[in-house]
Design an enzyme around this catalytic site. Sequence first.
Site, short mmCIF file in Angstrom:
data_model
loop_
_atom_site.label_atom_id
_atom_site.label_comp_id
_atom_site.label_asym_id
_atom_site.label_seq_id
_atom_site.Cartn_x
_atom_site.Cartn_y
_atom_site.Cartn_z
N ASP A 67 0.81 -1.21 0.00
CA ASP A 67 0.00 0.00 0.00
C ASP A 67 0.85 1.27 0.00
O ASP A 67 2.08 1.21 0.17
CB ASP A 67 -0.96 0.01 1.20
CG ASP A 67 -0.30 -0.49 2.49
OD1 ASP A 67 0.93 -0.35 2.62
OD2 ASP A 67 -1.01 -1.00 3.36
N ASN A 136 -7.53 -3.15 14.22
CA ASN A 136 -8.93 -3.44 13.85
C ASN A 136 -9.02 -4.65 12.91
O ASN A 136 -10.06 -4.91 12.35
CB ASN A 136 -9.57 -2.21 13.21
CG ASN A 136 -8.88 -1.78 11.91
OD1 ASN A 136 -7.99 -2.48 11.42
ND2 ASN A 136 -9.30 -0.67 11.35
N HIS A 138 -7.19 -5.09 10.13
CA HIS A 138 -6.89 -4.85 8.71
C HIS A 138 -5.60 -5.54 8.29
O HIS A 138 -4.69 -5.77 9.10
CB HIS A 138 -6.92 -3.35 8.36
CG HIS A 138 -5.75 -2.54 8.82
ND1 HIS A 138 -5.84 -1.18 9.06
CD2 HIS A 138 -4.45 -2.87 9.08
CE1 HIS A 138 -4.65 -0.75 9.42
NE2 HIS A 138 -3.80 -1.74 9.45
N GLU A 143 -9.62 -2.33 5.25
CA GLU A 143 -10.25 -2.04 6.53
C GLU A 143 -11.51 -2.91 6.71
O GLU A 143 -12.11 -3.34 5.72
CB GLU A 143 -10.65 -0.56 6.59
CG GLU A 143 -9.47 0.41 6.44
CD GLU A 143 -8.67 0.60 7.71
OE1 GLU A 143 -8.46 -0.38 8.46
OE2 GLU A 143 -8.21 1.73 7.96
#
Length: 242
Positions: A67, A136, A138, A143
Amino acid sequence: MNLLKFDSTEKLNEAGAGIITGLIQTNRRAVLGLATGGTPVGIYGEVVASYRRGLVSFKEVTTFNLDEYVGLPEEHPESYHSYMEQHLLRHIDLPREQAHIPNGNAADLQEECRRYDALLDKAGQIDLQLLGLGHNGHIGFNEPDHALISGAHVVTLREETRQANARFFPSLADVPTQAITMGVGTILKAKMILLVVRGADKAEIVHRALTGPITTDCPASLLQTHPHLVVLLDNEAGRLFP
Ligand code: PGA
């Protein structure tokens, strides 16, 4: 799944680097999927040390990063372009044209996502995908959501992700709001996935991801479906695993 726990960060980093360099020693044309963030820094340090000892060469290796932030200049110290330069690329003999990172400053971001997926297709399968884990759940910047996207795409970062990454920026307001990420379909297509998780603050999420229900609410839970998943944990992150 092959899960290994380490009682020191040094041992974990050596093991992670050993898996990466071992792969390149047996396949000098390996295609690597690479991650950024705090977790892999020490692993890259050990990879560089192996290179300096003459144990491995990257001349024929190809890399694809997961990313990059949207709108952060490449030369910004917190761009993932800068990160890769600092922690790996400037220290090894990997030709720059074989190191791929999404361009978060492309005029047409959708086109950039298509370009990135086309490059990945052309390279064939990723041999080893290195992954960290977000608090979380990811992976990359995929996400939690009601649906996940297979290929590269532009994502709006969750507030908790921006807060977690604010430690690298002067303030929360400086953390970009969007990123380009490789999709979960691409990640899962890798021949082998090396998930590395450190720290007590990730003990619950890594346990949920690897033993809980497979759900898009926790993108890392999809890793349970992967036939060749290797997980490296320090004792703190591995607290809930026997
Ligand atoms: P970290 O990030 O390594 O900086 O904790 C991991 C991630 O968000 O994927």
